[in-house]
Each structure stands twice: as structure tokens, then as C-alpha cells.
Motif scaffolding. Structure first.
Motif: not given
Length: 317
Positions: A114-117, A127-129, A268-276, A288-294
Motif C-alpha cells: 500500500f502507498p504509505y510512502g 510505484g506511485e500514486t 481521510r484521503f482521496y486516492d487517485l489510484c496509480n500513476l505511470n 497530478t493536476g488533481i493532486s501533485d502529492q505523490i
């Protein structure tokens, strides 16, 4: 057999499921970790469902595990639900050492955490979200988190009389499915059928842990999204647009309304679910235009020597 420190693979029962749900609630877990969702996935993909736990009587650390076995007897342990659910792994932002994993002679591991960073004590890929912090004020999110281009597209959609319909019922999936099915055929997702998504969404609509948003103009359906989650994370799970329609900002407006609804639900968070960025640069730019918090998530794979040998011989044939 899979080994990790002194942890054990356990099948689900009422007590295990209650402990897992408590762990999810108290340790920032996702709906992707939940037994109910994973049971649906297990039935769909014919897996053996387990949780890898530290102490069966009092679970503090756990990960979902789906075990599969092919016709050659090769067994693989998947640390996430199969199909189009992007990640799961261990519940909570603890540091895990993947070098401690051990498998049998004809076995392998596929881990997508999971993307806990967090960092990991192993040579893993990441991977990134991107996510939106829903504790922020709604006006602040709109004016400071969303990129100016996305804000302008939202305004454009409203000006062009794009209407967003919200559904906490299977009616939303029925409206979205003709568009989503076209996309699935293009991507080769033939096994991910209507019945599968109906099973998932029907399990969560009444709990307000799933909803469908549909963008329409003059009565015509343009696009839609499926959002799935819990009080910790609401995930942008699926989305599709009708072919040939003009971009009037309906995609941005759908995301904005999803953010607002997730915030209203108390997540708590809205996840855009996966970036490539490499394979899907357009989608990367949009999200990333919706959120750039990676946020990063670990990807780890390991196979025994015999697993690799047999697998390679099969490919040669």
C-alpha cells in the motif's frame, strides 16, 4: 510454504475477520485489505485466501495473501487482490524486510504494498500514486491543491451545463457499464465482467463505501467513475469515457465531485489510484493536476530457482 519471521498463514473465520477489520480501522488500512472484498476477488479468480499474521490470537501485523497454483504445480503468493485492484500488502505504515520472506521449492512471491510512502529494507521497485488530503478545507483544496488548468476545466464543465449524477445503487453501474465494457475490451479485461463489479459494489453501497458518478450533458452519458473506500482512503477505482465526445471538463468535474463526496463521508484521503508517467503520460498529467502529492508503494517479486527454471522451459515450448 511461505515463511516470514514467525508469522503464520491463516484462513479467515469470524474472529480473524473481526481482528483484521479492527486493524484496518486503527492502523490506516484500506478497503483493499478487507476480508469481504478479498473473498469476492478470491471467488472470481479461484484463489486460496489467507492472511499472513504475527499472532493469530492477537493480531498486530497482517497482510492479505492470495495463493494460486498453475497446471505445472507452480505456486505463487500474491500480497494483493488479483485483477484491477492496484495494491494492498501489509496493513499500516511499518517497515518490512522482504529479505526475510522464504518460499518452497516450486513457489514465488508477488508483493505490491500500500502507498504509505515508507522505505523498505530490501531492493524493491516503487510505484506511485497521488492523493488529496481531505482534512484540508474544501476551498483550500480547490484553490491550492488542484492545478489552475484543472480548476478552469471544472468551471468550463459547469458553464457547459455538464451534470453529475451520484448513485449508491447498482443503477449507477448499469449506466456506466456500456462505456466501461468498451474500454475493457480494448485493454483485454474480458474476465472483469459486469457481475464481478456488481458483486463488489453491492457489498458496499449500503455502507456508503462505494459510489458511482456519471457525467451527462443534455441527457447523454459522457463518462463516469467508480469510487471505493473507507474512512481512511476513498479510491478512484475505475473510470471510463464515451468514445468521440468533446472534452468539456467532465473528467475534472467528476474528480472534484468525488473529492467533495469523499470529504463529506469523512474519509481521510482521496486516492487517485496509480500513476505511470512513462506508459500513461496523459493520465499522469491529469491525475497530478488533481493532486501533485505523490505517495510511493513497494513492488517486490521473488521466485525460487526451480520456479524460474520450469517457468522458462514452459515459455520456450
Amino acid at each position: 510454504m511461505l515463511e516470514y519471521k514467525g508469522y503464520k498463514l491463516v484462513e479467515t473465520d469470524c474472529d480473524i475477520e473481526k481482528q483484521i477489520m479492527d486493524l484496518i480501522q486503527n492502523n490506516n488500512g484500506s478497503i483493499f485489505h478487507e476480508p469481504k472484498l478479498n473473498k469476492i476477488v478470491s471467488r472470481k479468480f479461484n484463489t486460496d485466501l489467507y492472511y499472513l499474521v504475527d499472532n493469530q490470537e492477537s493480531i498486530k501485523y497482517a497482510s492479505v495473501v492470495h495463493a494460486t497454483k498453475n497446471g505445472l504445480g507452480l505456486k505463487r503468493y500474491h500480497f494483493k487482490p488479483l485483477g484491477d485492484i492496484p495494491y494492498a500488502g501489509f496493513i499500516g505504515d511499518n517497515i518490512y524486510d522482504f529479505k526475510n520472506f522464504k518460499v518452497g521449492f516450486y513457489e514465488g512471491i508477488s508483493y505490491v504494498g500500500f502507498p504509505y510512502g515508507i522505505d523498505c529494507k530490501a531492493n524493491v521497485r516503487f510505484g506511485e500514486t497521488s492523493m488529496v488530503d481531505l482534512l484540508l478545507d474544501e476551498d483550500y483544496i480547490f484553490n491550492n491543491i488542484l492545478h489552475s488548468k484543472r480548476r478552469n476545466m471544472i468551471r468550463k464543465a459547469i458553464l457547459n451545463k455538464i451534470v453529475i449524477e451520484k448513485f449508491y445503487s447498482i443503477e449507477g453501474l448499469e449506466k456506466l457499464w456500456p462505456i466501461l465494457e468498451v474500454l475493457h475490451k480494448k485493454l483485454g479485461y474480458d474476465d472483469l465482467d459486469f457481475d464481478y463489479y456488481e458483486a463488489i459494489l453491492s457489498a458496499y453501497f449500503n455502507e456508503h463505501k462505494a459510489f458511482v458518478l456519471i457525467a451527462k450533458k443534455d441527457g447523454e452519458i459522457l463518462s463516469g467513475i467508480i469510487v471505493l473506500g473507507n474512512m481512511n482512503y476513498m479510491h478512484y477505482y475505475k473510470g471510463a469515457s464515451k468514445e468521440g465526445v468533446i472534452n468539456e471538463g467532465q473528467g475534472e468535474l467528476l474528480q472534484w465531485e468525488a473529492i467533495r463526496e469523499a470529504k463529506n463521508l469523512g474519509s481521510r484521503f482521496y486516492d487517485l489510484c496509480n500513476l505511470n508517467k512513462t506508459r500513461l503520460p496523459g493520465i499522469y498529467k491529469f491525475k497530478t493536476g488533481i493532486s501533485d502529492q505523490i505517495y510511493k508503494y513497494p513492488i517486490y517479486s521473488y521466485s525460487s530457482v526451480m520456479y524460474k527454471v520450469i517457468n522458462r522451459l514452459t515459455q520456450i515450448k
